[in-house]
Write an enzyme that holds these catalytic residues in place. Structure first.
Site: not given
Ligand code: NAD
Ligand code: LMR
Length: 330
Positions: A163, A191
């Site tokens: 952010d 967030h």
């Molecule tokens: P994705 O679905 O591509 O990958 C997630 C991975 O996590 C998968 O490989 C899945 O098997 C694994 N997983 C699920 N449960 C698990 C567990 N208990 N232990 C270990 N691994 C596990 O998702 P992504 O696009 O990589 O996103 C991951 C997370 O990050 C999501 O919750 C998404 O919303 C979050 N995210 C946060 C931000 C932020 O700014 N904070 C930004 C983008 C994404």
């Molecule tokens: C983001 O901000 O891009 C991530 O937290 C993914 C989402 O769900 O918005």
């Protein structure tokens, strides 16, 4: 003499963020070009084959700093002696969902992992929660870990850096100035769309950005919602949540915490110590500076009426989320 390797645990290693993150950690972009790392990769049993594929690619990069790696579906193994833990693995949201809709699905992951970190990680392990809703997931991991008591609560942090970076990018686009010219932006709170990107202290080459833009309507009606809803805009456009920019922000967060910010402000989601009236323990986006492997919340910033209102709105949402996970935490 070369440095001892740092053990970095990464969960969700087979996911899309994992794929953008691991190669950059192994190439030295997170901890420095002279710091060897050992990657400890956690994912679900059904994702182990895909993790092996990622490890094959990591091998094929022949990174001089990659001193070893393991893959596992057991959190107790993944976090063993970890000095850094990046908790990425969790379900991402799809179109039309808010991040807090993920709470019921993802919360349990962070009780299990908080306990495993507390029992097995290095006692000074630095934890960054990326999986959403990241503030409350970090709170869950911290509270679970507190029952074991080996890791300081302040080491559990959440990712507001994406952010922060989004806010910088919007200011750069608006003013036509380079991102590198800006200092002192902060994103307060959760967030989620209630976050409060605050440009009141921001400068560009020493000039006030607020004065430079001189358009409060743009600030309130365009800038704040654009930054707050950027995640949803990316999901809408890509059909998938942000990944490369999220991995980049995770690298920025840990790099700055580990190596210091030289007085620069960065936004980190950290457990409140009561600063700015935020109740202790709530994991909240604050302006921070980092030095000697520690972060410190920037103190003494004036909070005007508009800011107070925005900070309370995002705080209230976090208090509701905390209420929602009370039973889970016993
Ligand atoms: P994705 O679905 O591509 O990958 C997630 C991975 O996590 C998968 O490989 C899945 O098997 C694994 N997983 C699920 N449960 C698990 C567990 N208990 N232990 C270990 N691994 C596990 O998702 P992504 O696009 O990589 O996103 C991951 C997370 O990050 C999501 O919750 C998404 O919303 C979050 N995210 C946060 C931000 C932020 O700014 N904070 C930004 C983008 C994404
Ligand atoms: C983001 O901000 O891009 C991530 O937290 C993914 C989402 O769900 O918005």
């Amino acid at each position: 003499m070369s440095k001892a390797p740092v053990r970095v645990a990464v969960t969700g290693a087979a996911g899309q963020i994992g794929y953008s993150l691991l190669f950059r950690i192994a190439s030295g972009e997170m901890l420095g070009k002279d710091q060897p790392v050992i990657l400890q990769l956690l994912d679900l049993p059904q994702a182990q084959k895909a993790v092996k594929g990622v490890m094959m690619e990591l091998e094929d990069c022949a990174f001089p700093l990659l001193a070893g790696m393991i893959a596992t579906d057991d959190p107790n193994v993944a976090f063993k002696d970890a000095q850094i833990a990046l908790l990425v693995g969790a379900r991402p949201r799809g179109p039309g969902m808010e991040r807090k809709d993920l709470l019921s699905e993802n919360a349990k992951i962070f009780t299990v992992q908080g306990k495993a970190i507390a029992e097995h990680a290095n006692p000074d392990c630095k934890v960054l929660v990326v999986g959403n809703p990241c503030n409350t997931n970090a709170y869950i991991a911290m509270k679970t870990a507190e029952k074991v008591g080996r890791i300081p609560s302040k080491n559990f942090t959440a990712m507001l850096r994406l952010d922060h970076n989004r806010a910088l990018a919007q200011l750069a686009i608006k003013t036509g100035r380079p991102v590198s010219s800006f200092e002192h932006i902060v994103v307060w709170g959760n967030h989620s769309p209630t976050m409060y990107p605050d440009y009141r202290f921001c400068t560009s080459n020493g000039e006030s950005v607020k004065d430079l833009i001189n358009d409060e309507t743009w600030y309130r009606e365009v800038f704040i919602p654009t930054v707050g809803k950027r995640g949803a805009a990316i999901i809408e456009a890509r059909g998938l949540s942000s990944a490369a920019s999220a991995a980049n922000a995770a690298i920025d967060h840990i790099r700055d915490w580990w190596l210091g910010t030289n007085g620069r402000w960065v936004t980190m989601g950290v457990p409140s110590d009561g600063s700015y009236g935020i109740p202790e323990g709530i994991v909240f986006g604050f302006p921070c500076v980092c030095e000697n492997g520690e972060y410190r919340i920037v103190q003494g910033l004036p909070i005007d009426d508009f800011s107070r209102e925005r900070i309370l709105a995002t705080l209230n949402e976090l208090m509701e989320e905390r209420e929602g996970v009370k039973d889970l935490l016993g």
